[in-house]
Enzyme design. Structure first.
Site, PDB file in Angstrom:
ATOM      1  N   SER A 165       0.811  -1.414   0.145  1.00 49.32           N
ATOM      2  CA  SER A 165      -0.060   0.073   0.016  1.00 49.32           C
ATOM      3  C   SER A 165       0.650   1.151  -0.088  1.00 49.32           C
ATOM      4  O   SER A 165       0.549   2.346  -0.738  1.00 49.32           O
ATOM      5  CB  SER A 165      -0.955  -0.047   1.212  1.00 49.32           C
ATOM      6  OG  SER A 165      -0.438   0.441   2.380  1.00 49.32           O
ATOM      7  N   ASP A 236       6.686   2.635   6.434  1.00 49.32           N
ATOM      8  CA  ASP A 236       6.567   1.866   4.848  1.00 49.32           C
ATOM      9  C   ASP A 236       6.774   3.026   3.939  1.00 49.32           C
ATOM     10  O   ASP A 236       7.572   2.766   3.171  1.00 49.32           O
ATOM     11  CB  ASP A 236       5.117   1.236   5.152  1.00 49.32           C
ATOM     12  CG  ASP A 236       5.140   0.015   5.643  1.00 49.32           C
ATOM     13  OD1 ASP A 236       5.822  -0.115   6.655  1.00 49.32           O
ATOM     14  OD2 ASP A 236       4.078  -0.731   5.394  1.00 49.32           O
TER      15      ASP A 236
HETATM   16  N1  LIG Z   1      -0.596  -2.872  -7.121  1.00 54.57           N
HETATM   17  C1  LIG Z   1      -1.321  -2.253  -6.383  1.00 54.57           C
HETATM   18  N2  LIG Z   1      -2.360  -1.541  -7.174  1.00 54.57           N
HETATM   19  C2  LIG Z   1      -3.476  -0.578  -6.280  1.00 54.57           C
HETATM   20  N3  LIG Z   1      -3.492  -0.865  -5.151  1.00 54.57           N
HETATM   21  C3  LIG Z   1      -2.779  -1.500  -4.416  1.00 54.57           C
HETATM   22  C4  LIG Z   1      -1.631  -2.276  -5.074  1.00 54.57           C
HETATM   23  N4  LIG Z   1      -0.990  -2.967  -4.123  1.00 54.57           N
HETATM   24  C5  LIG Z   1      -1.425  -2.711  -2.853  1.00 54.57           C
HETATM   25  N5  LIG Z   1      -2.536  -1.621  -3.090  1.00 54.57           N
HETATM   26  C6  LIG Z   1      -3.362  -0.865  -1.992  1.00 54.57           C
HETATM   27  O1  LIG Z   1      -2.894  -1.324  -0.952  1.00 54.57           O
HETATM   28  C7  LIG Z   1      -3.797  -2.267  -0.031  1.00 54.57           C
HETATM   29  C8  LIG Z   1      -3.067  -3.544   0.601  1.00 54.57           C
HETATM   30  O2  LIG Z   1      -2.532  -2.967   1.945  1.00 54.57           O
HETATM   31  P1  LIG Z   1      -2.044  -3.773   3.156  1.00 54.57           P
HETATM   32  O3  LIG Z   1      -3.232  -4.559   3.376  1.00 54.57           O
HETATM   33  O4  LIG Z   1      -1.800  -2.852   4.247  1.00 54.57           O
HETATM   34  O5  LIG Z   1      -0.968  -4.583   2.474  1.00 54.57           O
HETATM   35  P2  LIG Z   1       0.695  -4.492   2.584  1.00 54.57           P
HETATM   36  O6  LIG Z   1       1.127  -5.180   3.665  1.00 54.57           O
HETATM   37  O7  LIG Z   1       1.251  -5.052   1.572  1.00 54.57           O
HETATM   38  O8  LIG Z   1       0.996  -2.768   2.617  1.00 54.57           O
HETATM   39  C9  LIG Z   1      -4.677  -2.773  -1.169  1.00 54.57           C
HETATM   40  O9  LIG Z   1      -5.898  -3.279  -0.729  1.00 54.57           O
HETATM   41  C10 LIG Z   1      -4.859  -1.925  -2.138  1.00 54.57           C
HETATM   42  O10 LIG Z   1      -5.617  -0.813  -1.551  1.00 54.57           O
HETATM   43  C1  LIG Z   2       3.515  -4.751  14.028  1.00 62.68           C
HETATM   44  C2  LIG Z   2       4.281  -3.328  13.396  1.00 62.68           C
HETATM   45  O1  LIG Z   2       5.448  -2.921  14.124  1.00 62.68           O
HETATM   46  C3  LIG Z   2       4.812  -3.324  11.993  1.00 62.68           C
HETATM   47  C4  LIG Z   2       3.358  -3.773  10.952  1.00 62.68           C
HETATM   48  O2  LIG Z   2       4.222  -4.206   9.815  1.00 62.68           O
HETATM   49  P1  LIG Z   2       3.239  -4.694   8.629  1.00 62.68           P
HETATM   50  O3  LIG Z   2       2.142  -3.591   8.403  1.00 62.68           O
HETATM   51  O4  LIG Z   2       2.631  -6.069   8.718  1.00 62.68           O
HETATM   52  O5  LIG Z   2       4.176  -4.140   7.277  1.00 62.68           O
HETATM   53  C5  LIG Z   2       3.297  -2.470  13.640  1.00 62.68           C
HETATM   54  C6  LIG Z   2       3.470  -0.864  13.620  1.00 62.68           C
HETATM   55  O6  LIG Z   2       4.901  -0.688  13.538  1.00 62.68           O
HETATM   56  O7  LIG Z   2       2.807   0.285  13.356  1.00 62.68           O
END
Ligand SMILES: Nc1ncnc2c1ncn2[C@@H]1O[C@H](COP(=O)(O)OP(=O)(O)O)[C@@H](O)[C@H]1O
Ligand SMILES: C[C@@](O)(CCOP(=O)(O)O)CC(=O)O
Length: 459
Positions: A165, A236
């Site tokens: 994301s 991130d």
């Molecule tokens: N390739 C992509 N294209 C568009 N949106 C994306 C893409 N990859 C991730 N996202 C966005 O980010 C969200 C995933 O976020 P999250 O669950 O926090 O996963 P991660 O841990 O990989 O960041 C997806 O549901 C979407 O909204």
């Molecule tokens: C568990 C934690 O330390 C990292 C979470 O990492 P992820 O969303 O799983 O990539 C939470 C945070 O730092 O906000």
């Protein structure tokens, strides 16, 4: 009429938390690194006419089947977004709830049927970044008459803890800022983006945005991340934007400080995606509950994780490259951190399977991110490698894939956000079969027509 005015492309990498997840929430340090060859790329094309915002999120599966896409007349979006106050592109800020609600209404008003909630979760930050960075799109009589956005992901799994994301938000903010600078020469001069470093293969022709541009990209990406995740730590997007590795520490007031890890020697890892879904929010809440129940015991665990992180950072700062002895030490730190996380209750049977399988081959593994599923990483080498280790990696990979897991070998660190000056490889060969057939069919039809014409003329 869809004459192209100008276009821009940017890409951003996923991230890997090497050490310190969960304990970072309680004030201890964590270290995360970019995974430069797992990237999300955004291509943005402003058109003179067209009158539409057209977005294709080619690798994000839609709840209604196929991939997520969105096409809406600008007039409808303009009307729905009219109540929004103007954005200052130099002052990125997370949007208040009322702004998010307005963006949601605009998306519903602009499409024939309101997008499903999961699609909406990606489209709201997309529309937000368009409104903030490219207001010309929503201004009547501006030179920008339409926008086409395409998002492609290279190897980066969605929702597996590798920061997809943030990579999405950073790449999108990067592409839109670049497009804006192409449309406004005076702003481009102000941001001095010509000071960027030009890179070549393997990422193709691209530039590293200058520090001021990166600061804006990171700020807007964080604001978009707030729509998706509430109040994220910002780690991130910071890693995805800056690249390389970063040390994060949160103070008592929950203020995050990031420090670039100046030199991270080459470290190769095998990433394994267990494909077990997990939610960061739930795991963080579960650890909080455990901490409330056993404050002393869990505090010792957090401290130990913090000590492991600092030991890794000290090792990294002392070495120009990780030799066998350093890799062995990093391996034990990886194993200790993994078990400490399991003691906090964020392990999973599948993650244990990965650890046990790789450990049998002498390769240390740790879960990464919130845990409960998602990904694990295995240390497989530094700059050079022994033949014995390479064979262990191949065997481990085969066994992991037999279990239905997805594996990916990569190097930790590398470039963050990039502006592409040629068509990024993510967009080459990605058109549908029907699209690929069109030029061929047109050539054939042209050939037949010409042949018929020649026959007529010769008669
Ligand atoms: N390739 C992509 N294209 C568009 N949106 C994306 C893409 N990859 C991730 N996202 C966005 O980010 C969200 C995933 O976020 P999250 O669950 O926090 O996963 P991660 O841990 O990989 O960041 C997806 O549901 C979407 O909204
Ligand atoms: C568990 C934690 O330390 C990292 C979470 O990492 P992820 O969303 O799983 O990539 C939470 C945070 O730092 O906000």
């Amino acid at each position: 009429m869809r004459e192209r005015l100008t276009e821009a492309a940017a890409s951003a990498p996923g991230k890997l938390i090497l050490f310190g997840e969960h304990s970072v929430v309680y004030g201890h340090p964590a270290v995360a690194a970019a995974i430069s060859d797992m990237r999300i790329t955004v291509h943005a094309a402003a058109t003179r006419g067209g009158g539409h915002l057209n977005a294709t999120l080619a690798d994000l599966r839609s709840a209604s089947g196929g991939h997520v896409s969105f096409c809406a007349p600008l007039a409808a979006l303009r009307e729905a977004l009219a109540p929004l106050p103007p954005f200052d592109f130099r002052a990125p800020a997370p949007p208040p709830a009322a702004v998010v609600a307005c963006l949601e209404r605009a998306l519903a008003a602009g499409s024939r049927a309101p997008p499903p909630p999961d699609d909406m979760a990606a489209l709201v930050p997309l529309l937000f970044l368009c409104a903030a960075l490219l207001p010309a799109l929503f201004t009547p009589q501006s030179q920008v008459g339409g926008l086409e956005l395409t998002v492609r992901s290279k190897d980066l799994p969605v929702g597996a803890g590798l920061g997809s994301s943030a990579a999405f938000s950073v790449a999108l903010a990067g592409a839109l800022l670049r497009l804006r600078l192409k449309l406004h020469a005076e702003e481009a001069a102000e941001l001095a983006h010509s000071s960027s470093v030009v890179l070549g293969a393997p990422l193709g022709a691209c530039e590293v945005p200058c520090a001021a541009a990166k600061q804006l990209i990171n700020g807007w990406a964080y604001a978009a991340e707030c729509i998706l995740h509430g109040t994220p730590s910002g780690l991130d997007n910071a890693v995805s934007c800056e690249g390389f590795a970063m040390r994060l520490c949160k103070s008592a007031g929950n203020v995050s400080t990031f420090e670039r890890v100046r030199q991270l020697p080459q470290l190769r890892v095998l990433l394994t995606n267990t494909k077990v879904p997990r939610r960061t929010r739930e795991k963080v809440a579960a650890v909080k509950k455990l901490h409330e129940k056993h404050p002393h015991a869990t505090s010792r665990i957090f401290e130990s994780i913090g000590a492991v992180t600092e030991e890794f950072l000290a090792l990294a700062s002392r070495s120009a490259s990780f030799d066998a002895e350093a890799l062995e030490r990093i391996g034990s730190l990886v194993t200790i951190n993994h078990h400490l996380l399991c003691a906090l209750g964020v392990g999973a049977p599948e993650l244990e399977q990965v650890r046990a399988l790789t450990e049998r081959e002498g390769l240390p593994t740790k879960l990464t991110g919130a845990g409960g599923g998602g990904c694990a990483f295995t240390i497989i080498g530094g700059e050079t490698d022994s033949e014995g280790r390479a064979m262990s990696v191949t065997r481990a990979k085969e066994q992991l894939e037999c279990c239905g897991f997805e594996c990916f070998e990569t190097v930790v660190g590398g470039e963050g956000v990039l502006w592409h000056t040629s068509v990024p490889s993510a967009f080459i060969g990605t058109e549908s079969r029907a699209q690929r057939r069109w030029p061929l069919l047109l050539t054939l039809a042209g050939g037949v027509y010409l042949a018929a014409l020649l026959v007529r003329v010769s008669r």
